[in-house]
Scaffold this motif. Structure first.
Motif, PDB file in Angstrom:
ATOM      1  N   THR A 244     -21.416  28.667 -11.903  1.00 48.55           N
ATOM      2  CA  THR A 244     -22.505  28.575 -11.297  1.00 48.55           C
ATOM      3  C   THR A 244     -23.305  27.469 -11.743  1.00 48.55           C
ATOM      4  O   THR A 244     -23.545  27.101 -13.005  1.00 48.55           O
ATOM      5  CB  THR A 244     -23.165  29.692 -11.287  1.00 48.55           C
TER       6      THR A 244
ATOM      7  N   PRO B 276     -29.173  28.508  -5.906  1.00 55.48           N
ATOM      8  CA  PRO B 276     -28.087  28.388  -7.078  1.00 55.48           C
ATOM      9  C   PRO B 276     -26.788  28.040  -6.153  1.00 55.48           C
ATOM     10  O   PRO B 276     -26.514  28.356  -4.899  1.00 55.48           O
ATOM     11  CB  PRO B 276     -27.780  29.690  -7.847  1.00 55.48           C
TER      12      PRO B 276
ATOM     13  N   PRO C  60     -27.151  26.557 -11.483  1.00 51.69           N
ATOM     14  CA  PRO C  60     -28.416  27.090 -11.337  1.00 51.69           C
ATOM     15  C   PRO C  60     -29.284  26.129 -10.297  1.00 51.69           C
ATOM     16  O   PRO C  60     -29.371  25.169 -10.536  1.00 51.69           O
ATOM     17  CB  PRO C  60     -29.157  27.303 -12.545  1.00 51.69           C
TER      18      PRO C  60
END
Length: 444
Positions: free
Chosen positions: A406, A412, A408
């Motif tokens: 991920t 995201p 952000p």
């Protein structure tokens, strides 16, 4: 070489192996040799001869062509004829060995001990001799000298030799400058650089001194063996550089975007510049400046918009990050002496060339075994401590078929299909005695 300001030491530096406290040279060349002891008397004689080649930490800042260090596994101590009472004084994880601790380390799938390179995990690795030098000539000469010194000992044989050395520009296999954030050992005579944090009690790294709790940690008996010794964790990884490059292409359409994604995965740009200080673009001057490249915190970035919470360097040293699982970060610090091996792969390569290359992860400390097992279980192969659930360390984690990373942002961005970029080829737990301890073992 990294130069640090010296202060008055309070440790018994003349009894501590130099490579415990001495930073590696730059550039560096070296060899890890793993030996099997088939005759106890020959093994003790080998230690007697090697002891004269092991430098102490007393003069680590003085020029020296090469440095040799010696460490032993639990089967190695047993092969030397160490008395049972002394053997039983070692901690249980060390006695069991790394292969037997696979569940705790989460060494499953491609990292399973059944897949390891021989002779790791077989009980035949007894003695490790490492030579590291700043020039190729000094390295080769030191290796020749100690091999000659041991050449007539039939009861000691080499079971694995691995040469190593940093790649062009001092980078690792993935092209990143490394070797940052070493802890400052109180009483070592070395002051930290900006960003290294406060000095940590010497007993966290060298046995026989008060640790962070105010008292010395348990050490092996007798005192002659345990004091000024430490534990060492060795994990050899093969780096899948082409897989890393493919993932960058999957996540970004431009060269600039791929470099930014690479930095997000690691937490630093390839130059060494941290995202915390250079969030938008690489800053080579910052990466090269040891007075600035580690002087940062994560204050003001609680969501990881600059440095992702799941990035490799933020996981391995959360600094002031507010963790979801309460943890004392200080007692999980390690002295890292990792080395890079193998020829580099082309920067733009999307297919592997089949040649060995990677990382020898080497961690030193009085709690090194417990700390590495904690890191592997909680910080590398889990994301709960930073609120990331099943997401794993992008560089060292063993990824599942549906794993992702991920980045952000608002919103995201989740990039699926992340692969295991480093697979474990084998490893061992070692005890690294002080010079007195080496003498005690040699004179059994």
């Amino acid at each position: 070489m990294l130069h640090r300001r010296l202060t008055r030491p309070t440790l018994e530096l003349d009894d501590i192996q130099a490579t415990v406290l001495r930073p590696r040279p730059a550039p560096y060349y070296g060899t890890h040799a793993l030996l099997e002891i088939t005759d106890a008397a020959a093994g003790r004689e080998a230690l007697r001869r090697l002891r004269t080649r092991v430098a102490s930490a007393a003069a680590w800042h003085e020029p020296r062509p090469a440095w040799t260090s010696v460490a032993l596994t639990f089967p190695g101590l047993r092969a030397l004829g160490v008395p049972a009472a002394s053997l039983e004084s070692f901690p249980q994880p060390f006695r069991e060995g790394m292969a037997a601790r696979a569940d705790r380390l989460r060494d499953h799938g491609p990292n399973d001990p059944a897949r390891w390179e021989q002779p790791f995990g077989t009980g035949r690795v007894h003695l490790a001799v490492t030579v590291i030098a700043q020039s190729a000539a000094a390295w080769q000469q030191e290796v020749r000298d100690y091999e000659t010194a041991l050449g007539d000992l039939d009861g000691v044989r080499m079971v694995l030799r691995q040469d190593f050395g940093n790649q062009p520009n001092g980078t690792n296999a993935f092209g990143f400058k490394d070797g940052f954030t070493q802890p400052v050992v109180e009483g070592s005579g070395v002051e930290g650089r900006p960003g290294d944090g406060r000095p940590i009690k010497a007993g966290e790294f060298v046995l026989g001194y008060p640790a962070e709790g105010g008292y010395p940690l348990p050490m092996p008996s007798p005192t002659e063996l345990g004091r000024n010794g430490t534990f060492l964790v060795f994990r050899k990884y093969h780096s899948h550089v082409a897989a890393f490059n493919r993932y960058l292409h999957r996540g970004a359409d431009t060269a600039e975007g791929r470099e930014l994604l690479a930095a997000k995965l690691v937490g630093r740009w390839r130059s060494g510049a941290p995202l915390a200080l250079a969030p938008e673009r690489d800053d080579a001057a910052l990466g090269a400046d040891d007075s600035r490249n580690n002087a940062f915190t994560y204050h003001g970035d609680p969501r990881g918009l600059r440095t992702p919470l799941g990035s490799h360097v933020r996981r391995m040293n959360p600094r002031d990050t507010e963790l979801k699982v309460l943890t004392n970060v200080t007692i999980h610090r390690l002295i890292r002496r990792s080395t890079t091996y193998g020829a580099p792969l082309r920067d733009d390569a999307l297919d592997d060339d089949g040649r060995p290359r990677g990382l020898d992860f080497i961690a030193v400390g009085a709690r090194a075994i417990d700390t590495v097992e904690f890191l592997q279980s909680e910080w590398i192969n889990s994301g709960n401590f930073i609120g990331r659930g099943t997401e794993k360390d992008p560089m060292l984690g063993v990824q599942d078929s549906n794993s992702y990373f991920t980045v952000p942002g608002i919103p995201p961005r989740r990039i699926d299909g992340i692969e295991t970029f480093n697979t474990l080829q084998g490893g061992e737990y070692f005890f690294m005695p002080g010079l007195t301890g080496l003498g005690w073992l040699a004179d059994l």
